[in-house]
Write an enzyme that holds these catalytic residues in place. Structure first.
Site, short mmCIF file in Angstrom:
data_model
loop_
_atom_site.label_atom_id
_atom_site.label_comp_id
_atom_site.label_asym_id
_atom_site.label_seq_id
_atom_site.Cartn_x
_atom_site.Cartn_y
_atom_site.Cartn_z
N CYS A 379 0.82 -1.20 0.00
CA CYS A 379 0.00 0.00 0.00
C CYS A 379 0.86 1.26 0.00
O CYS A 379 1.46 1.56 -1.01
CB CYS A 379 -1.00 -0.03 1.16
SG CYS A 379 -2.46 0.95 0.79
N HIS A 514 -3.71 -4.97 0.20
CA HIS A 514 -3.13 -5.52 1.44
C HIS A 514 -3.24 -7.05 1.42
O HIS A 514 -4.26 -7.59 1.85
CB HIS A 514 -3.89 -5.00 2.66
CG HIS A 514 -3.64 -3.56 2.95
ND1 HIS A 514 -2.66 -3.13 3.82
CD2 HIS A 514 -4.23 -2.44 2.49
CE1 HIS A 514 -2.66 -1.82 3.88
NE2 HIS A 514 -3.61 -1.36 3.08
N GLU A 516 -2.07 -9.16 3.30
CA GLU A 516 -2.14 -9.75 4.65
C GLU A 516 -3.57 -10.01 5.12
O GLU A 516 -3.80 -10.85 5.98
CB GLU A 516 -1.40 -8.87 5.67
CG GLU A 516 -2.02 -7.51 5.99
CD GLU A 516 -1.59 -6.39 5.06
OE1 GLU A 516 -1.19 -6.69 3.91
OE2 GLU A 516 -1.64 -5.22 5.48
N1 GLN Z 1 -1.92 6.81 2.74
C1 GLN Z 1 -2.02 6.04 1.55
C2 GLN Z 1 -3.38 6.23 0.88
O1 GLN Z 1 -4.32 6.64 1.53
C3 GLN Z 1 -1.75 4.57 1.80
C4 GLN Z 1 -2.72 3.92 2.71
C5 GLN Z 1 -2.25 2.60 3.27
O2 GLN Z 1 -1.07 2.30 3.29
N2 GLN Z 1 -3.16 1.82 3.80
O3 GLN Z 1 -3.54 5.97 -0.28
#
Ligand code: GLN
Length: 539
Positions: A379, A514, A516
């Site tokens: 992410c 993600h 995970e």
């Molecule tokens: N801050 C980033 C976004 O909002 C990544 C978010 C995250 O890592 N869950 O896109």
């Protein structure tokens, strides 16, 4: 009709009610029962989405895009099932829907009160979550005696006598402290918390006692007597080498017997053979590998719960202890990546929100890229992978995500105003959008590129499904330039860039989703598994 098992907590919080509920669920599932899980949170937030991970631990995202309590993650990891929005609700949600109905005229003429309206709404929600399941396990957040928990206690008490309920079973999880000076275990706090439950009208049918030391037989007898439960319904829960061992330790104490008897479930004989083999590999693995885990919420490791658990799952399948070397991204800014990551077999840059520690993460990525150390960016980790490449390979000075620099000359990561959400509707995301519920959330398909690390990890699958939780996206305007310079887009979803890899590197992958969130003990996530393998091979 559904049967309900309610899990309450006494004495203090953090006793592992979630793991207890998940463990009972696991044993019942392995006995062939259809199990649903529900976590009730008595706080006023509508969901934990806007809470800091340092406040409440990780926000877990369900397949259908709900931001939920991290216990839902425990349920999925233990029961190897996906749960939906309806598996978690809060006081905030209960009040919102009652107030909304009141404004719409749904209770015309009535005075709206906690009893019966709020309590009725809670009962309805619990029953709805139970639909389609033979048994629903309901974990009530907080501790008996909390003011905010009272309406929930009243609701589950009422359900004992509900015609639409096939049966109820109450489990109370408590703590047995050991007083060193006296050399004694103490049952008094448990007695008091059971008394408090009884005052509300709930008599627990089973006590699960968290304790540092085994409970002597005479003590168990005393506890059973004073808490008014049969002796075989006092189950001890000692600190375990791994949480995944807990279902097996419960089974050894025949935990299912009283439950099956009270709920008329017949003879239960769960098959825990494969599970047990995995647990043994967690406790005594043959190999070891060290992952440098770069993050910024290190004061509370619960903030990365799913990720740390997913590394344990991968380790269990590789017969390997995946050791985590925690590295604070802000410290990398001061001391450099080589010094802090030099001893690690691989580097993992986790997700996150906000400016703090960004430059340290970028340094960690540069280190992994240049030194050919296996690297996984998740992410925010993936977003910064593009920023790092833009700055250091393409030479685009000042490249950034507009989350951190609104006026960057090279917005590698940007905000899409018009975005198709999971159900195909258009969602407007701008800087002025409210913070709650405006992220790209939940499961989306991702098309994988032939020959990529990504597709190979998934054994050649052309389309995969993974979960998202972010506001910003990789900017396709830079795609050509990046690809020309060796950074390839290997995963796409409806034109959105989902994963990137680089040429001439043994294992380097950034993923916008993600992975995970879909990892379970019995079925580890393919990306995490392949990353752990690369880490093991890198030694
Ligand atoms: N801050 C980033 C976004 O909002 C990544 C978010 C995250 O890592 N869950 O896109």
């Amino acid at each position: 009709m559904t049967k309900f098992i309610f899990v309450t907590g006494g004495v203090l919080s953090s006793l592992g009610k979630g793991i207890t509920a998940a463990s009972v669920g696991t044993l019942l599932k392995h006995s062939g029962k259809k199990i649903g899980m529900l976590k009730i949170d008595p706080y006023i937030n509508v969901d934990p989405g806007t809470m800091s991970p340092l406040e409440h631990g990780e926000v877990f995202v369900t397949k259908d895009g709900a931001e939920t309590d991290l216990d839902i993650g425990n349920y999925e990891r233990f029961l190897d099932s996906s749960y939906l929005k309806s598996s978690n609700f809060t006081t905030g949600q209960v009040y919102s829907s009652v107030i909304e109905r009141e404004r719409a005229g749904g209770y015309l003429g009535q005075t709206i009160q906690v009893v019966p309206h709020i309590v009725g709404e809670i009962v309805n929600r619990i029953k709805k979550a139970g639909k389609g399941h033979e048994i629903l396990i309901v974990e009530l957040g907080g501790t008996v005696g909390d003011i905010e928990g009272l309406p929930f206690m009243e609701a589950i008490r009422q359900m004992k006598h509900d015609d639409e309920v096939a049966g109820t079973f109450f489990i109370h999880v408590t703590l047995i402290p050991y007083i060193k000076a006296a050399g004694e275990m103490k049952s008094k706090p448990t007695q008091h918390s059971v008394q408090e439950l009884r005052r509300i009208g709930i008599t627990p049918q089973m006590i699960i006692a968290r304790s540092e030391r085994p409970l002597p037989k005479t003590f168990k007898k005393k506890l059973a007597m004073s808490c008014d439960v049969p002796q075989d319904s006092v189950i001890e829960a000692l600190d375990a080498a791994t949480i995944y061992d807990i279902p097996v330790t419960f089974l050894r104490q025949h935990i299912l017997k009283p439950i099956a008897k009270e709920l008329s479930l017949g003879e239960l004989d769960p098959d825990m053979g494969k599970w047990d083999t995995l647990v043994k590999k967690i406790v005594q693995p043959q190999n070891k590998t060290v992952v440098g885990f770069v993050g910024k919420y290190l004061e509370l490791k619960e903030a990365y719960k799913s990720l740390t658990e997913s590394l344990i799952h991968a380790g269990a399948h590789l017969d390997t202890r995946v050791e985590i070397n925690w590295v604070d991204s802000e410290e990398i800014e001061e001391r450099g990546a080589q010094e802090l990551l030099g001893d690690c077999d691989s580097v993992l840059v986790a997700g996150g929100f906000g400016n703090r520690g960004i430059e340290g993460k970028i340094k960690a990525i540069q280190y992994a890229r240049e030194n050919k150390v296996p690297y996984l960016g998740i992410c925010l980790g993936m977003q910064l992978t593009l920023v790092e490449y833009a700055r250091n390979v393409l030479g685009l000075e000042g490249a950034n995500s507009i989350e951190f620099d609104k006026d960057t000359p090279h917005p590698m990561i940007y905000l899409i105003d018009n975005f198709l959400d999971q159900s195909g509707g258009t969602q407007l995301r701008t800087h002025k959008s409210p913070m709650g519920g405006t992220l790209r959330l939940g499961e989306y398909p991702c098309d994988t590129k032939a020959g990529s690390i990504l597709r190979n990890a998934y054994n050649g699958e052309k389309t995969i499904l993974e979960r998202h939780r972010h506001r910003y996206e990789a900017n396709p305007a830079y795609r050509k330039e990046l690809e020309k310079a060796g950074m390839l887009v290997t995963g796409e979803s409806n034109g959105l860039i989902e994963t990137v890899e680089i040429k001439d590197h043994p294992w380097f992958l950034g993923v916008q989703f993600h992975p995970e969130f879909t990892s379970r003990l019995q079925t580890p996530n393919p990306i995490i598994l392949d990353f752990a393998k690369a880490s093991l091979n890198a030694q």
